[in-house]
Write a protein that holds these residues in place. Sequence first.
Motif, PDB file in Angstrom:
ATOM      1  N   GLU A 117       0.537  -1.091  -0.011  1.00 52.25           N
ATOM      2  CA  GLU A 117       0.140   0.414   0.156  1.00 52.25           C
ATOM      3  C   GLU A 117       0.524   1.217  -0.193  1.00 52.25           C
ATOM      4  O   GLU A 117       0.673   2.190  -0.121  1.00 52.25           O
ATOM      5  N   MET A 118       2.111   1.026  -0.108  1.00 52.11           N
ATOM      6  CA  MET A 118       2.604   2.027  -0.160  1.00 52.11           C
ATOM      7  C   MET A 118       3.477   3.067  -1.423  1.00 52.11           C
ATOM      8  O   MET A 118       3.203   2.127  -1.792  1.00 52.11           O
ATOM      9  N   THR A 119       3.364   3.661  -0.928  1.00 54.46           N
ATOM     10  CA  THR A 119       3.451   4.718  -2.863  1.00 54.46           C
ATOM     11  C   THR A 119       5.843   4.096  -2.673  1.00 54.46           C
ATOM     12  O   THR A 119       6.027   3.507  -2.149  1.00 54.46           O
ATOM     13  N   ASP A 120       5.525   4.221  -3.872  1.00 51.64           N
ATOM     14  CA  ASP A 120       7.043   4.011  -4.472  1.00 51.64           C
ATOM     15  C   ASP A 120       8.264   5.316  -3.962  1.00 51.64           C
ATOM     16  O   ASP A 120       9.339   4.288  -3.438  1.00 51.64           O
ATOM     17  N   ALA A 121       7.921   6.306  -3.360  1.00 46.55           N
ATOM     18  CA  ALA A 121       8.912   6.575  -2.464  1.00 46.55           C
ATOM     19  C   ALA A 121       8.822   6.584  -1.323  1.00 46.55           C
ATOM     20  O   ALA A 121      10.120   6.421  -0.858  1.00 46.55           O
ATOM     21  N   GLN A 122       7.960   6.116  -0.858  1.00 42.97           N
ATOM     22  CA  GLN A 122       8.164   5.230   0.732  1.00 42.97           C
ATOM     23  C   GLN A 122       8.949   4.285   0.793  1.00 42.97           C
ATOM     24  O   GLN A 122       9.969   3.541   1.424  1.00 42.97           O
ATOM     25  N   LEU A 123       8.753   3.567  -0.505  1.00 45.83           N
ATOM     26  CA  LEU A 123       9.327   2.524  -0.868  1.00 45.83           C
ATOM     27  C   LEU A 123      10.827   2.683  -0.594  1.00 45.83           C
ATOM     28  O   LEU A 123      11.626   1.691  -0.357  1.00 45.83           O
ATOM     29  N   ALA A 124      11.085   3.264  -1.292  1.00 47.85           N
ATOM     30  CA  ALA A 124      12.587   4.162  -1.437  1.00 47.85           C
ATOM     31  C   ALA A 124      13.475   4.054  -0.742  1.00 47.85           C
ATOM     32  O   ALA A 124      14.339   3.307  -0.099  1.00 47.85           O
ATOM     33  N   ASP A 125      12.968   4.876   0.579  1.00 46.33           N
ATOM     34  CA  ASP A 125      13.084   5.673   1.578  1.00 46.33           C
ATOM     35  C   ASP A 125      13.791   4.242   2.456  1.00 46.33           C
ATOM     36  O   ASP A 125      15.012   4.276   3.243  1.00 46.33           O
ATOM     37  N   ILE A 126      13.038   2.968   2.756  1.00 49.22           N
ATOM     38  CA  ILE A 126      13.428   1.439   2.783  1.00 49.22           C
ATOM     39  C   ILE A 126      14.323   0.866   1.881  1.00 49.22           C
ATOM     40  O   ILE A 126      14.344  -0.363   2.853  1.00 49.22           O
ATOM     41  N   GLY A 127      14.904   0.554   1.021  1.00 51.85           N
ATOM     42  CA  GLY A 127      14.860   0.546  -0.359  1.00 51.85           C
ATOM     43  C   GLY A 127      14.695  -0.233  -0.626  1.00 51.85           C
ATOM     44  O   GLY A 127      15.352  -1.921  -0.890  1.00 51.85           O
ATOM     45  N   LEU A 128      13.482  -0.511  -0.999  1.00 53.39           N
ATOM     46  CA  LEU A 128      13.054  -1.648  -1.722  1.00 53.39           C
ATOM     47  C   LEU A 128      12.264  -1.291  -3.391  1.00 53.39           C
ATOM     48  O   LEU A 128      12.230   0.563  -2.834  1.00 53.39           O
ATOM     49  N   THR A 129      11.926  -1.974  -3.966  1.00 56.33           N
ATOM     50  CA  THR A 129      10.704  -1.025  -4.989  1.00 56.33           C
ATOM     51  C   THR A 129       9.854  -1.872  -5.320  1.00 56.33           C
ATOM     52  O   THR A 129      10.052  -3.077  -4.528  1.00 56.33           O
ATOM     53  N   ARG A 130       9.228  -1.269  -6.300  1.00 53.72           N
ATOM     54  CA  ARG A 130       8.091  -2.209  -6.214  1.00 53.72           C
ATOM     55  C   ARG A 130       8.378  -3.829  -6.923  1.00 53.72           C
ATOM     56  O   ARG A 130       7.297  -4.585  -6.746  1.00 53.72           O
ATOM     57  N   ALA A 131       9.142  -3.951  -7.165  1.00 53.55           N
ATOM     58  CA  ALA A 131       9.513  -4.491  -8.221  1.00 53.55           C
ATOM     59  C   ALA A 131      10.051  -5.945  -7.214  1.00 53.55           C
ATOM     60  O   ALA A 131       9.753  -7.108  -7.629  1.00 53.55           O
ATOM     61  N   ASP A 132      10.520  -5.166  -6.442  1.00 57.26           N
ATOM     62  CA  ASP A 132      11.241  -6.615  -5.055  1.00 57.26           C
ATOM     63  C   ASP A 132      10.211  -6.980  -3.955  1.00 57.26           C
ATOM     64  O   ASP A 132       9.247  -7.819  -3.764  1.00 57.26           O
ATOM     65  N   LEU A 133       8.651  -5.986  -4.137  1.00 60.52           N
ATOM     66  CA  LEU A 133       7.571  -6.875  -2.934  1.00 60.52           C
ATOM     67  C   LEU A 133       6.590  -7.629  -4.402  1.00 60.52           C
ATOM     68  O   LEU A 133       6.729  -8.782  -4.017  1.00 60.52           O
ATOM     69  N   SER A 134       7.117  -7.987  -5.741  1.00 60.97           N
ATOM     70  CA  SER A 134       6.456  -9.254  -6.541  1.00 60.97           C
ATOM     71  C   SER A 134       7.555 -10.070  -6.562  1.00 60.97           C
ATOM     72  O   SER A 134       7.153 -11.601  -6.772  1.00 60.97           O
ATOM     73  N   PHE A 135       8.398  -9.744  -6.101  1.00 59.31           N
ATOM     74  CA  PHE A 135       9.118 -11.177  -6.381  1.00 59.31           C
ATOM     75  C   PHE A 135       9.878 -11.737  -5.424  1.00 59.31           C
ATOM     76  O   PHE A 135       9.512 -13.029  -5.173  1.00 59.31           O
ATOM     77  N   ALA A 136       9.448 -11.316  -3.642  1.00 58.44           N
ATOM     78  CA  ALA A 136       8.935 -11.397  -2.473  1.00 58.44           C
ATOM     79  C   ALA A 136       7.597 -11.687  -2.893  1.00 58.44           C
ATOM     80  O   ALA A 136       7.808 -12.473  -1.198  1.00 58.44           O
ATOM     81  N   ALA A 137       6.740 -11.629  -3.087  1.00 59.74           N
ATOM     82  CA  ALA A 137       5.102 -12.798  -3.279  1.00 59.74           C
ATOM     83  C   ALA A 137       5.708 -14.631  -2.671  1.00 59.74           C
ATOM     84  O   ALA A 137       6.330 -15.254  -3.797  1.00 59.74           O
ATOM     85  N   LEU A 138       5.331 -15.099  -1.954  1.00 60.25           N
ATOM     86  CA  LEU A 138       5.206 -16.135  -1.757  1.00 60.25           C
ATOM     87  C   LEU A 138       4.065 -16.775  -1.392  1.00 60.25           C
ATOM     88  O   LEU A 138       3.032 -16.178  -0.716  1.00 60.25           O
ATOM     89  N   PRO A 139       4.003 -18.409  -1.168  1.00 60.86           N
ATOM     90  CA  PRO A 139       3.109 -19.692  -0.372  1.00 60.86           C
ATOM     91  C   PRO A 139       2.696 -18.434   0.943  1.00 60.86           C
ATOM     92  O   PRO A 139       3.188 -18.151   1.573  1.00 60.86           O
ATOM     93  N   PHE A 140       1.429 -18.755   1.132  1.00 60.17           N
ATOM     94  CA  PHE A 140       0.536 -18.212   2.383  1.00 60.17           C
ATOM     95  C   PHE A 140       1.630 -18.880   3.514  1.00 60.17           C
ATOM     96  O   PHE A 140       1.973 -17.958   4.876  1.00 60.17           O
ATOM     97  N   GLY A 141       2.385 -20.066   3.288  1.00 59.97           N
ATOM     98  CA  GLY A 141       2.944 -20.323   4.610  1.00 59.97           C
ATOM     99  C   GLY A 141       4.266 -19.697   4.575  1.00 59.97           C
ATOM    100  O   GLY A 141       5.016 -19.984   5.394  1.00 59.97           O
ATOM    101  N   ALA A 142       4.867 -19.617   3.883  1.00 65.69           N
ATOM    102  CA  ALA A 142       5.875 -18.985   3.269  1.00 65.69           C
ATOM    103  C   ALA A 142       6.323 -17.079   4.109  1.00 65.69           C
ATOM    104  O   ALA A 142       5.515 -17.043   4.167  1.00 65.69           O
ATOM    105  N   ASP A 143       7.682 -16.929   4.945  1.00 63.04           N
ATOM    106  CA  ASP A 143       7.112 -15.741   4.811  1.00 63.04           C
ATOM    107  C   ASP A 143       8.745 -14.731   4.248  1.00 63.04           C
ATOM    108  O   ASP A 143       9.367 -14.767   4.270  1.00 63.04           O
ATOM    109  N   PRO A 144       7.750 -13.593   3.129  1.00 70.06           N
ATOM    110  CA  PRO A 144       7.987 -13.079   2.309  1.00 70.06           C
ATOM    111  C   PRO A 144       8.925 -11.710   3.000  1.00 70.06           C
ATOM    112  O   PRO A 144       9.959 -11.302   2.087  1.00 70.06           O
TER     113      PRO A 144
END
Length: 95
Positions: free
Chosen positions: A45-72
């Motif tokens: 739900e964060m904006t791209d600027a907010q994600l950049a502040d914590i060192g992440l990109t929107r692509a990182d979120l899609s890359f880290a998406a895992l099945p429910f039992g795993a911890d992204p």
Amino acid sequence: MATCDLASGSPRITLRPAVATRVLAAAAGFYRNWKNRRAFNCLGEMTDAQLADIGLTRADLSFAALPFGADPTQRLGAIAAERMRCGLGVPARTC
């Protein structure tokens, strides 16, 4: 009474605490994964600027998406740590 008779009764006594410990550890792990999954969903739900502040990109979120039992969040932490280790930082935004 032989030694074998006494030895056969002891595993049953030590088995109950071991099972209870495993059940509690599994419940704690499920709760931790549930909390981390909620935090991961909030990152979406964060904006791209907010994600950049914590060192992440929107692509990182899609890359880290895992099945429910795993911890992204573990994968996201590894991505951010690797980026900081290499001194890359977050890629510049293109507007």
